[in-house]
Design a protein around this motif. Sequence first.
Motif, PDB file in Angstrom:
ATOM      1  N   SER A 188      46.141  75.946  23.357  1.00 34.16           N
ATOM      2  CA  SER A 188      46.313  76.473  24.596  1.00 34.16           C
ATOM      3  C   SER A 188      44.973  76.645  25.121  1.00 34.16           C
ATOM      4  N   GLY A 189      44.823  76.834  26.378  1.00 36.23           N
ATOM      5  CA  GLY A 189      43.401  76.731  27.158  1.00 36.23           C
ATOM      6  C   GLY A 189      43.331  76.278  28.359  1.00 36.23           C
ATOM      7  N   LYS A 190      42.461  75.888  29.196  1.00 37.14           N
ATOM      8  CA  LYS A 190      42.285  75.835  30.327  1.00 37.14           C
ATOM      9  C   LYS A 190      41.725  74.031  30.397  1.00 37.14           C
ATOM     10  N   VAL A 191      42.260  73.384  31.252  1.00 36.07           N
ATOM     11  CA  VAL A 191      41.978  71.966  31.282  1.00 36.07           C
ATOM     12  C   VAL A 191      40.704  71.843  32.076  1.00 36.07           C
ATOM     13  N   VAL A 192      39.683  71.337  31.498  1.00 35.92           N
ATOM     14  CA  VAL A 192      38.479  71.272  32.052  1.00 35.92           C
ATOM     15  C   VAL A 192      38.013  69.692  32.665  1.00 35.92           C
ATOM     16  N   LYS A 193      38.652  68.825  32.102  1.00 34.78           N
ATOM     17  CA  LYS A 193      38.220  67.369  32.466  1.00 34.78           C
ATOM     18  C   LYS A 193      39.472  66.671  31.954  1.00 34.78           C
ATOM     19  N   ILE A 194      39.782  65.619  33.182  1.00 35.58           N
ATOM     20  CA  ILE A 194      40.752  64.672  32.723  1.00 35.58           C
ATOM     21  C   ILE A 194      40.158  63.177  32.872  1.00 35.58           C
ATOM     22  N   LEU A 195      40.116  62.734  31.675  1.00 39.42           N
ATOM     23  CA  LEU A 195      39.178  61.675  31.128  1.00 39.42           C
ATOM     24  C   LEU A 195      39.472  60.136  31.834  1.00 39.42           C
ATOM     25  N   VAL A 196      40.852  60.240  32.007  1.00 39.21           N
ATOM     26  CA  VAL A 196      41.567  58.773  32.215  1.00 39.21           C
ATOM     27  C   VAL A 196      42.226  58.732  33.406  1.00 39.21           C
ATOM     28  N   ASP A 197      42.247  57.699  34.532  1.00 40.20           N
ATOM     29  CA  ASP A 197      42.726  57.672  35.775  1.00 40.20           C
ATOM     30  C   ASP A 197      44.175  57.413  35.682  1.00 40.20           C
ATOM     31  N   ASP A 198      45.177  57.728  36.547  1.00 38.37           N
ATOM     32  CA  ASP A 198      46.380  57.791  36.465  1.00 38.37           C
ATOM     33  C   ASP A 198      46.802  56.019  36.583  1.00 38.37           C
ATOM     34  N   SER A 199      47.676  55.677  35.712  1.00 40.34           N
ATOM     35  CA  SER A 199      48.146  54.366  35.772  1.00 40.34           C
ATOM     36  C   SER A 199      47.214  53.312  35.131  1.00 40.34           C
ATOM     37  N   SER A 200      46.503  53.812  34.161  1.00 35.09           N
ATOM     38  CA  SER A 200      45.118  53.226  33.261  1.00 35.09           C
ATOM     39  C   SER A 200      45.861  52.903  31.801  1.00 35.09           C
ATOM     40  N   PRO A 201      45.606  51.991  31.459  1.00 36.58           N
ATOM     41  CA  PRO A 201      45.916  51.422  30.019  1.00 36.58           C
ATOM     42  C   PRO A 201      44.851  52.376  29.039  1.00 36.58           C
ATOM     43  N   VAL A 202      45.586  52.952  28.038  1.00 38.23           N
ATOM     44  CA  VAL A 202      44.752  53.710  27.153  1.00 38.23           C
ATOM     45  C   VAL A 202      44.871  52.960  25.643  1.00 38.23           C
ATOM     46  N   GLU A 203      44.058  53.319  24.868  1.00 35.78           N
ATOM     47  CA  GLU A 203      43.800  52.915  23.402  1.00 35.78           C
ATOM     48  C   GLU A 203      44.275  53.848  22.544  1.00 35.78           C
ATOM     49  N   PHE A 204      44.865  53.887  21.351  1.00 35.60           N
ATOM     50  CA  PHE A 204      44.769  54.731  20.319  1.00 35.60           C
ATOM     51  C   PHE A 204      43.557  55.469  20.078  1.00 35.60           C
ATOM     52  N   ASP A 205      43.795  56.864  20.107  1.00 28.59           N
ATOM     53  CA  ASP A 205      42.760  57.781  19.552  1.00 28.59           C
ATOM     54  C   ASP A 205      41.643  57.943  20.954  1.00 28.59           C
ATOM     55  N   GLN A 206      42.040  57.316  21.998  1.00 30.15           N
ATOM     56  CA  GLN A 206      41.119  57.678  23.290  1.00 30.15           C
ATOM     57  C   GLN A 206      41.100  58.889  24.087  1.00 30.15           C
ATOM     58  N   PRO A 207      40.154  59.637  23.988  1.00 28.28           N
ATOM     59  CA  PRO A 207      40.011  60.758  24.828  1.00 28.28           C
ATOM     60  C   PRO A 207      40.796  60.829  26.129  1.00 28.28           C
ATOM     61  N   LEU A 208      41.721  61.889  26.331  1.00 32.51           N
ATOM     62  CA  LEU A 208      42.469  61.931  27.543  1.00 32.51           C
ATOM     63  C   LEU A 208      42.080  63.409  28.341  1.00 32.51           C
ATOM     64  N   PHE A 209      42.100  64.230  27.893  1.00 37.11           N
ATOM     65  CA  PHE A 209      41.646  65.693  28.199  1.00 37.11           C
ATOM     66  C   PHE A 209      40.783  66.357  27.551  1.00 37.11           C
ATOM     67  N   LEU A 210      39.933  67.192  28.240  1.00 34.26           N
ATOM     68  CA  LEU A 210      38.971  68.203  27.462  1.00 34.26           C
ATOM     69  C   LEU A 210      39.533  69.627  27.927  1.00 34.26           C
ATOM     70  N   VAL A 211      39.797  70.394  26.993  1.00 36.02           N
ATOM     71  CA  VAL A 211      40.530  71.728  27.161  1.00 36.02           C
ATOM     72  C   VAL A 211      39.439  72.860  26.730  1.00 36.02           C
ATOM     73  N   ASP A 212      39.193  73.885  27.420  1.00 33.09           N
ATOM     74  CA  ASP A 212      38.630  74.904  26.984  1.00 33.09           C
ATOM     75  C   ASP A 212      39.215  75.994  26.277  1.00 33.09           C
ATOM     76  N   PRO A 213      39.258  76.212  25.023  1.00 33.80           N
ATOM     77  CA  PRO A 213      40.273  77.028  24.334  1.00 33.80           C
ATOM     78  C   PRO A 213      40.043  78.353  24.331  1.00 33.80           C
ATOM     79  N   SER A 214      38.825  78.900  25.023  1.00 25.98           N
ATOM     80  CA  SER A 214      38.616  80.329  25.116  1.00 25.98           C
ATOM     81  C   SER A 214      39.372  81.148  26.354  1.00 25.98           C
TER      82      SER A 214
END
Length: 160
Positions: free
Chosen positions: A134-160
């Motif tokens: 749970s938290g607040k979405v700080v950053k979205i690291l991938v563009d829409d409709s982009s290929p992603v790899e296993f274990d690639q960072p997608l989102f940064l979330v601030d848990p506080s």
Amino acid sequence: MDIKEIQNLIRFVAKSGASEVKLEMDDVKITIKTGSDTETTIVQQVPAPQIAQPIAPAAPIVAEPAAAVPAAPAPANDDSKYITIKSPIIGTFYRKPSPDKPLFVEVGQTIAEGDVLCIIEAMKLFNEIESEVSGKVVKILVDDSSPVEFDQPLFLVDPS
């Protein structure tokens, strides 16, 4: 020897019934092996011998002492306090369920554990990726409709 000549040689050897033919020339070595229904061709080009070039003597290098200038520390990107949500599979990243639907999440949005963050399509299967925190979405690291790899960072979330 060009590719056409090599192909003609392969056809000739296959018709002749020979099981193996080796051909060595100045810069090319070819081995053709034929089996029951398979043919193996190995082409190896031998590089021409290099002739040593005389090296001109270099001018002497004189080192001058550098002025003592303190290096300014680079501003550190403080992403360490955020939780990174990574891709569990390889596929195509989508931020919305279909082109005419709204986005699952946006930057600044508060999310709860179990909320769908995105979809990753893998082999024509659409997999909903749910938040494990749970938290607040700080950053979205991938563009829409982009290929992603296993274990690639997608989102940064601030848990506080």
